[in-house]
Write a protein that holds these residues in place. Structure first.
Motif, PDB file in Angstrom:
ATOM      1  N   SER A  70       0.834  -1.212   0.000  1.00  0.00           N
ATOM      2  CA  SER A  70       0.000   0.000   0.000  1.00  0.00           C
ATOM      3  C   SER A  70       0.863   1.255   0.000  1.00  0.00           C
ATOM      4  CB  SER A  70      -0.925   0.002   1.219  1.00  0.00           C
ATOM      5  OG  SER A  70      -1.821  -1.090   1.176  1.00  0.00           O
ATOM      6  N   TYR A  71       1.961   1.202   0.741  1.00  0.00           N
ATOM      7  CA  TYR A  71       2.885   2.342   0.779  1.00  0.00           C
ATOM      8  C   TYR A  71       3.490   2.588  -0.599  1.00  0.00           C
ATOM      9  CZ  TYR A  71       7.050   5.096   1.922  1.00  0.00           C
ATOM     10  OH  TYR A  71       8.034   6.060   1.942  1.00  0.00           O
ATOM     11  N   ARG A  72       3.917   1.516  -1.263  1.00  0.00           N
ATOM     12  CA  ARG A  72       4.552   1.647  -2.577  1.00  0.00           C
ATOM     13  C   ARG A  72       3.587   2.246  -3.615  1.00  0.00           C
ATOM     14  NH1 ARG A  72       8.916  -1.538  -4.033  1.00  0.00           N
ATOM     15  NH2 ARG A  72       8.619  -0.531  -6.067  1.00  0.00           N
ATOM     16  N   LYS A  73       2.304   1.933  -3.496  1.00  0.00           N
ATOM     17  CA  LYS A  73       1.331   2.491  -4.434  1.00  0.00           C
ATOM     18  C   LYS A  73       1.268   4.010  -4.321  1.00  0.00           C
ATOM     19  CE  LYS A  73      -1.742  -1.515  -4.763  1.00  0.00           C
ATOM     20  NZ  LYS A  73      -3.086  -2.068  -4.445  1.00  0.00           N
ATOM     21  N   GLU A  74       1.514   4.511  -3.122  1.00  0.00           N
ATOM     22  CA  GLU A  74       1.405   5.954  -2.907  1.00  0.00           C
ATOM     23  C   GLU A  74       2.741   6.675  -3.079  1.00  0.00           C
ATOM     24  OE1 GLU A  74      -0.355   9.044   0.455  1.00  0.00           O
ATOM     25  OE2 GLU A  74      -0.986   6.944   0.384  1.00  0.00           O
ATOM     26  N   TYR A  75       3.837   6.017  -2.647  1.00  0.00           N
ATOM     27  CA  TYR A  75       5.134   6.692  -2.638  1.00  0.00           C
ATOM     28  C   TYR A  75       6.158   6.069  -3.587  1.00  0.00           C
ATOM     29  CZ  TYR A  75       3.445   9.125   1.497  1.00  0.00           C
ATOM     30  OH  TYR A  75       2.715   9.897   2.368  1.00  0.00           O
ATOM     31  N   ALA A  76       5.760   5.042  -4.326  1.00  0.00           N
ATOM     32  CA  ALA A  76       6.651   4.372  -5.280  1.00  0.00           C
ATOM     33  C   ALA A  76       7.918   3.904  -4.583  1.00  0.00           C
ATOM     34  CB  ALA A  76       6.962   5.299  -6.453  1.00  0.00           C
ATOM     35  N   ASP A  77       9.089   4.317  -5.077  1.00  0.00           N
ATOM     36  CA  ASP A  77      10.359   3.826  -4.516  1.00  0.00           C
ATOM     37  C   ASP A  77      10.920   4.712  -3.416  1.00  0.00           C
ATOM     38  OD1 ASP A  77      10.412   1.638  -6.214  1.00  0.00           O
ATOM     39  OD2 ASP A  77      11.371   2.781  -7.827  1.00  0.00           O
ATOM     40  N   THR A  78      10.202   5.739  -3.026  1.00  0.00           N
ATOM     41  CA  THR A  78      10.671   6.633  -1.977  1.00  0.00           C
ATOM     42  C   THR A  78      10.457   5.992  -0.609  1.00  0.00           C
ATOM     43  OG1 THR A  78      10.100   8.562  -3.312  1.00  0.00           O
ATOM     44  CG2 THR A  78      10.437   8.923  -0.953  1.00  0.00           C
ATOM     45  N   VAL A  79      11.537   5.675   0.064  1.00  0.00           N
ATOM     46  CA  VAL A  79      11.445   5.083   1.404  1.00  0.00           C
ATOM     47  C   VAL A  79      12.269   5.940   2.351  1.00  0.00           C
ATOM     48  CG1 VAL A  79      11.860   3.058   2.843  1.00  0.00           C
ATOM     49  CG2 VAL A  79      11.167   2.765   0.458  1.00  0.00           C
ATOM     50  N   ASN A  80      11.598   6.794   3.094  1.00  0.00           N
ATOM     51  CA  ASN A  80      12.272   7.597   4.107  1.00  0.00           C
ATOM     52  C   ASN A  80      11.368   7.750   5.319  1.00  0.00           C
ATOM     53  OD1 ASN A  80      10.520  10.000   3.720  1.00  0.00           O
ATOM     54  ND2 ASN A  80      11.573  10.152   1.745  1.00  0.00           N
ATOM     55  N   LEU A  81      11.958   8.204   6.397  1.00  0.00           N
ATOM     56  CA  LEU A  81      11.235   8.251   7.666  1.00  0.00           C
ATOM     57  C   LEU A  81       9.993   9.140   7.583  1.00  0.00           C
ATOM     58  CD1 LEU A  81      11.191   7.447  10.669  1.00  0.00           C
ATOM     59  CD2 LEU A  81      12.514   9.506  11.149  1.00  0.00           C
TER      60      LEU A  81
END
Length: 317
Positions: free
Chosen positions: A206-217
């Motif tokens: 679900s996170y990836r659908k909204e933020y794609a490859d952006t993984v930050n705090l």
């Protein structure tokens, strides 16, 4: 509704949710234990800090070894937040009102407890830890599915759901506090740890659908705190908690008024979440924001106890 029944229903929801939440965390953190950051046992100590009592663990076991940690958080009867203890608490409350609940729920929870109490640590490590904890998660998902399918949407249902979503919100807020604490100790972002947090709440896709490859705090905090459609976010949990309180309709006007005040408090927390902006999620202010939300959840739990079951207190995670 008698206070004893209301108490049992509320804690069935809390303990079943707590057991599933802890099983998710253990499973995910287990699989990052061999990352470079976690090779010194750091992931095990994080688990204890998140779902256990570090002082009690050290006094009993001394060192953060795989065997000791898994025993403590999974099978230790003396640890009130172990999977075995939480399952037993849920089962005991269900047994106390068994005549008021669908038989399917008793069969599922009793079966899980009987299966779990016969296990030893070697049963976890010798086979597949992932399958072990997945079985627990799947069984509790089946428990929730059975409740959703067969329970009338009456007071019993709303009490169980109130306990479930209050527990879910508290668990996630503590998890976010732990993440912020670990992040503050490092000079760099802990990518495996952040992925573990998302996966522990089944929120990675679900996170990836909204933020794609952006993984930050900041993005993870915003998603897990404010997303109104993801079922395990704080915002969704508080909305559901307010709805559950509003669904409780009692014959006693005084108790009805007390429940209405609880619904208003949940509505206030929901409104505060809706009004948050980027500044509230920045480092420095975020810690106080999370603590304020957790204090509000604790207050709702305390008021629930005071109104419906003042005679004894259950274990708070």
């Amino acid at each position: 509704m008698m206070g004893r029944t209301a108490e049992a229903l509320f804690w069935i929801g809390r303990y079943s949710e707590r057991t599933e939440n802890h099983a998710r965390l253990i499973d995910v953190y287990y699989h990052i234990r061999e990352d470079k950051e976690a090779s010194n046992g750091q992931s095990w100590s994080r688990l204890i800090d998140t779902i256990g009592d570090r002082a009690a663990f050290i006094e009993q076991y001394g060192s953060f070894t795989e065997q000791h940690v898994l025993q403590y958080i999974t099978l230790d009867k003396n640890n009130s937040n172990s999977l075995l203890a939480c399952t037993n608490h849920a089962r005991a409350n269900l047994r106390n009102i068994r005549e008021k609940m669908p038989s399917e729920l008793w069969d599922i929870m009793n079966g899980l407890y009987l299966w779990l109490k016969e296990k030893e640590v070697r049963d976890i490590t010798n086979d597949s830890p992932h399958l072990f904890y997945r079985f627990i998660r799947d069984t509790l998902s089946m428990f929730q599915g059975a409740a959703t399918s067969v329970m009338p949407r009456e007071n019993e249902w709303h009490f169980v759901e109130a306990g479930r979503y209050l527990e879910r919100a508290e668990n996630l807020l503590r998890l976010l506090q732990s993440l912020c604490s670990e992040y503050a100790k490092e000079d760099f972002s802990s990518y495996p740890l952040m992925l573990a947090v998302l996966k522990s709440v089944s929120g990675y896709e679900s996170y990836r659908k909204e933020y794609a490859d952006t993984v930050n705090l900041n993005s993870i905090i915003k998603f897990l705190l404010l997303n109104e459609t993801f079922p395990r976010s704080v915002s969704f949990s508080i909305q559901s908690l307010e709805r559950s309180f509003n669904g409780i309709q009692l014959d006693d006007p005084e108790l009805n008024h007390a429940v209405h005040k609880l619904a208003k408090l949940a509505g206030k927390v929901k409104a505060n979440l809706a009004c948050m902006d980027e500044d509230d999620l920045k480092s420095g202010k975020l810690e106080s924001t999370l603590q304020t939300l957790l204090d509000s959840c604790n207050l709702m739990g305390a008021r629930m106890s005071k109104v419906f079951f003042p005679s004894r207190e259950e274990v708070i995670a």
